[in-house]
Scaffold this motif. Structure first.
Motif, mmCIF file in Angstrom:
data_model
loop_
_atom_site.group_PDB
_atom_site.id
_atom_site.type_symbol
_atom_site.label_atom_id
_atom_site.label_comp_id
_atom_site.label_asym_id
_atom_site.label_seq_id
_atom_site.Cartn_x
_atom_site.Cartn_y
_atom_site.Cartn_z
ATOM 1 N N PHE A 63 87.625 75.781 49.884
ATOM 2 C CA PHE A 63 87.942 75.448 48.960
ATOM 3 C C PHE A 63 88.518 75.768 47.823
ATOM 4 C CE2 PHE A 63 85.349 74.500 44.263
ATOM 5 C CZ PHE A 63 85.047 73.411 44.635
ATOM 6 N N ILE A 120 90.754 67.102 31.686
ATOM 7 C CA ILE A 120 90.434 68.336 32.679
ATOM 8 C C ILE A 120 88.960 68.685 32.677
ATOM 9 C CG2 ILE A 120 90.983 70.061 31.885
ATOM 10 C CD1 ILE A 120 92.335 69.314 34.592
ATOM 11 N N ALA A 164 87.291 65.821 35.177
ATOM 12 C CA ALA A 164 87.630 66.001 36.595
ATOM 13 C C ALA A 164 86.949 66.945 36.816
ATOM 14 C CB ALA A 164 88.602 65.928 36.491
ATOM 15 N N THR A 165 86.753 68.508 36.857
ATOM 16 C CA THR A 165 87.077 69.448 36.846
ATOM 17 C C THR A 165 85.414 69.052 37.672
ATOM 18 O OG1 THR A 165 87.031 71.031 34.416
ATOM 19 C CG2 THR A 165 89.049 70.935 36.544
ATOM 20 N N VAL A 169 83.286 67.294 38.108
ATOM 21 C CA VAL A 169 82.900 66.146 38.999
ATOM 22 C C VAL A 169 83.036 66.998 40.278
ATOM 23 C CG1 VAL A 169 83.565 64.052 40.323
ATOM 24 C CG2 VAL A 169 83.025 64.273 37.819
ATOM 25 N N ALA A 170 83.974 67.660 40.530
ATOM 26 C CA ALA A 170 84.159 68.407 41.946
ATOM 27 C C ALA A 170 83.539 69.693 42.081
ATOM 28 C CB ALA A 170 85.764 68.445 41.555
ATOM 29 N N PRO A 199 80.901 72.724 42.648
ATOM 30 C CA PRO A 199 80.308 72.250 43.921
ATOM 31 C C PRO A 199 78.638 72.392 43.408
ATOM 32 C CG PRO A 199 81.766 73.596 44.558
ATOM 33 C CD PRO A 199 82.435 73.306 43.372
ATOM 34 N N SER A 200 78.258 73.899 42.960
ATOM 35 C CA SER A 200 76.645 74.168 42.153
ATOM 36 C C SER A 200 76.337 72.677 41.616
ATOM 37 C CB SER A 200 76.876 75.157 41.459
ATOM 38 O OG SER A 200 77.575 75.616 40.778
ATOM 39 N N ILE A 238 77.102 69.968 42.466
ATOM 40 C CA ILE A 238 76.599 68.593 43.648
ATOM 41 C C ILE A 238 75.346 69.363 44.361
ATOM 42 C CG2 ILE A 238 77.217 67.920 45.824
ATOM 43 C CD1 ILE A 238 80.163 68.241 44.581
ATOM 44 N N ARG A 253 76.008 63.771 38.044
ATOM 45 C CA ARG A 253 77.061 64.429 37.366
ATOM 46 C C ARG A 253 78.147 63.458 37.227
ATOM 47 N NH1 ARG A 253 78.878 63.894 43.812
ATOM 48 N NH2 ARG A 253 81.035 64.879 42.904
ATOM 49 N N THR A 302 79.486 74.848 34.897
ATOM 50 C CA THR A 302 80.505 76.669 34.545
ATOM 51 C C THR A 302 80.998 76.937 35.932
ATOM 52 O OG1 THR A 302 79.524 77.355 33.111
ATOM 53 C CG2 THR A 302 81.386 75.566 31.997
ATOM 54 N N THR A 355 83.354 77.972 39.662
ATOM 55 C CA THR A 355 84.552 77.998 40.335
ATOM 56 C C THR A 355 85.552 77.451 39.987
ATOM 57 O OG1 THR A 355 82.686 77.374 42.049
ATOM 58 C CG2 THR A 355 84.630 78.279 42.803
ATOM 59 N N VAL A 356 85.510 75.588 40.036
ATOM 60 C CA VAL A 356 86.406 74.826 39.228
ATOM 61 C C VAL A 356 86.795 75.253 37.882
ATOM 62 C CG1 VAL A 356 87.337 72.907 39.841
ATOM 63 C CG2 VAL A 356 85.524 73.316 41.033
#
Lengths: 232, 267
Positions: B57, B110, B113-114, B116-117, B119-120, B122, B142, B200, B202-203
């Motif tokens: 990832f 942005i 979009a970030t 939505v992706a 991981p924590s 999710i 989400r 807030t 990783t992405v």
């Protein structure tokens, strides 16, 4: 396939702004495609790993602690989990280094590398202790069944009071430090721990009582970091 | 070979993240709880998958999305691109805040979009769906959080442009959260507070930080060291409001549906 849907928004935003707004070609299309594919694979593996590893062990340990009935060990575990996962967190290390730079420029500390490093290390340990404290408090709340909002509102009041007294240079960093402490591995574990505890203690509802640990972990660092800025 | 070296470096970094956590977990499990971990093999496999997953990832993000996203953030915040004559405006930049509309739009897009992706997020959404028995859907939570982050980061960029003090926004946000808490369904409150902290990581952080720094260095009178911070704080506050709002709207629709059903039955 789920992860394709997860990433679609980023890809769309990047492409629309690059082609439509900035009107520039996309550089290294192949690298971009390869990278996106890797992100997708990574996300799928991560979600699978959550279900197999992190969720079950977090919940199991919560059940076992509840059955063992030893409050002190549970609280010690909560502190270790909060402190141990935060102190080495790369995002925190980066923020602490930036904060030391701000402090040096603002004349809050002596303008030398040594003083800067000491400041950054102190800040990191402050944040890590505050997260350990937050998880302890959060676990204690689940056991007692206190409503989460009273503690959070008390925390907000604490933040507001500290803001009035803290040096202005530290406020932005303190507010941001709340958001960066909780890493991608800590969040699922701590969530599973909270939900597991709330479901194994009778009279607690996992939905009402199980969540909230992360909220504490993002609130206490703000108060502690402003305190750190005041003491130094 | 360079590529493999990078992969190895990210793998070791992630391993460095996982080891202290695994140490604490297994240490307490063996020394304090003294119980065997059920399905130990599966749990270990899960840890391995998490480790590999995060490595891929991060590698993919660093390879593709971060460099492009950071360059875009820098270009979009360039006054030259925005067609703003910074020299002529000088100190009155705050009155020209609307000319930065591309920045606000990009911040919104942005941020959404970030998140939505992330991981924590999710992970928390999966847990929330399981615990709520499906009342809260993974996708619904989400999207609610992502809208909150999008609004939060847009407001945060507006703050950097106008140079208004961060703490007034945050304190106002707290007041709104407290008022919402009084009216929100009890079962959502803890989850809503949690969703502020998970958005807030990783992405989002690297891209948002690039946006904040770029903006603070291109707006005259802003100091990147001081004004570049604060976007993360917005991104952790606004989802609390949007998630409670999501639950309030859900409860409202539910109530209305029930009352219309009651009326139908009466007639």
């Amino acid at each position: 396939m789920d992860s394709a849907r997860d990433l679609a928004p980023i890809v769309i935003v990047v492409l629309v702004f690059q082609l439509g707004v900035l009107r520039q070609p996309v550089p290294n299309v192949l690298e971009l495609l390869g990278g996106t594919l890797m992100v997708m694979i990574g996300l799928s593996l991560f979600v699978e790993g959550l279900k197999l590893g992190l969720f079950p062990i977090g919940e199991n340990m919560a059940y076992d602690f509840a059955r063992k009935g030893s409050l002190w060990w549970l609280l010690l575990f909560a502190f270790a989990l909060g402190f141990g996962t935060t102190v080495a967190e790369p995002a925190l290390i980066a923020v602490a280094a930036e904060a030391a730079e701000v402090a040096r420029q603002g004349g809050m500390i002596e303008n030398s590398n040594e003083a800067g490093e000491r400041y950054a290390t102190g800040l990191r340990f402050t944040v890590a202790v505050s997260v350990g404290f937050a998880i302890v408090l959060g676990v204690f709340r689940i056991i007692k069944g206190w409503p989460v909002q009273y503690l959070i509102i008390a925390g907000y009041i604490g933040v507001v009071i500290m803001t009035a007294f803290a040096p202005p240079e530290i406020i932005g960093i303190a507010y941001d430090s709340g958001g960066v402490t909780t890493s991608t591995i800590t969040v699922p574990l701590v969530t599973a721990l909270g939900v597991g505890l709330a479901s194994s203690i009778s009279g607690r509802n996992p939905m009402v009582d199980g969540f909230g640990l992360i909220a504490f972990a993002s609130l206490t660092p703000m108060i502690f970091v402003m305190g750190y800025g005041m003491v130094l | 070979m360079d590529w493999l070296g990078q992969l190895a470096r990210i793998f070791l970094d992630t391993l460095g993240d996982v080891i202290p956590i695994a140490g604490i977990l297994f240490g307490f499990q063996i020394l304090v709880l003294r119980r065997r971990i059920p399905h130990l093999g599966r749990v270990l496999l899960g840890f391995l998958l998490v480790l590999l997953g995060l490595t891929f990832f991060l590698m993919g993000l660093e390879q593709a999305l971060f460099p492009l996203g950071k360059v875009m953030a820098a270009q979009l915040t360039d006054p030259h691109f925005l067609g703003i004559d910074v020299e002529a405006i000088g100190d009155g930049i705050a009155e020209h805040w609307y000319e930065f509309y591309w920045v606000y739009l990009f911040a919104f897009a942005i941020g959404f979009a970030t998140t939505v992706a992330e991981p924590s997020l999710i992970a928390v959404a999966i847990k929330a769906r399981d615990v709520s028995g499906g009342v809260i859907t993974v996708w619904g939570l989400r999207v609610a959080v992502a809208i909150g982050v999008a609004i939060g980061i847009s407001v945060g960029t507006y703050r950097i442009v106008t140079g208004t003090p961060l703490h007034w926004y945050i304190i106002t946000g707290y007041v709104v959260v407290v008022i919402q808490t009084l009216f929100a369904p009890r079962s959502i409150i803890a989850l809503a507070y949690d969703s502020g902290g998970v958005t807030t990581s990783t992405v989002t952080v690297p891209l948002v930080a690039a946006l904040g720094l770029g903006l603070a260095s291109s707006v005259p009178g802003r100091n990147p060291m001081l004004d570049g911070f604060g976007l993360i704080a917005f991104a952790s506050l606004f989802p609390i409001m949007s998630v409670m709002g999501y639950a309030q709207i859900g409860a409202l629709i539910d109530k209305r549906r029930k009352s219309t059903q009651m009326k139908k039955r009466e007639t």
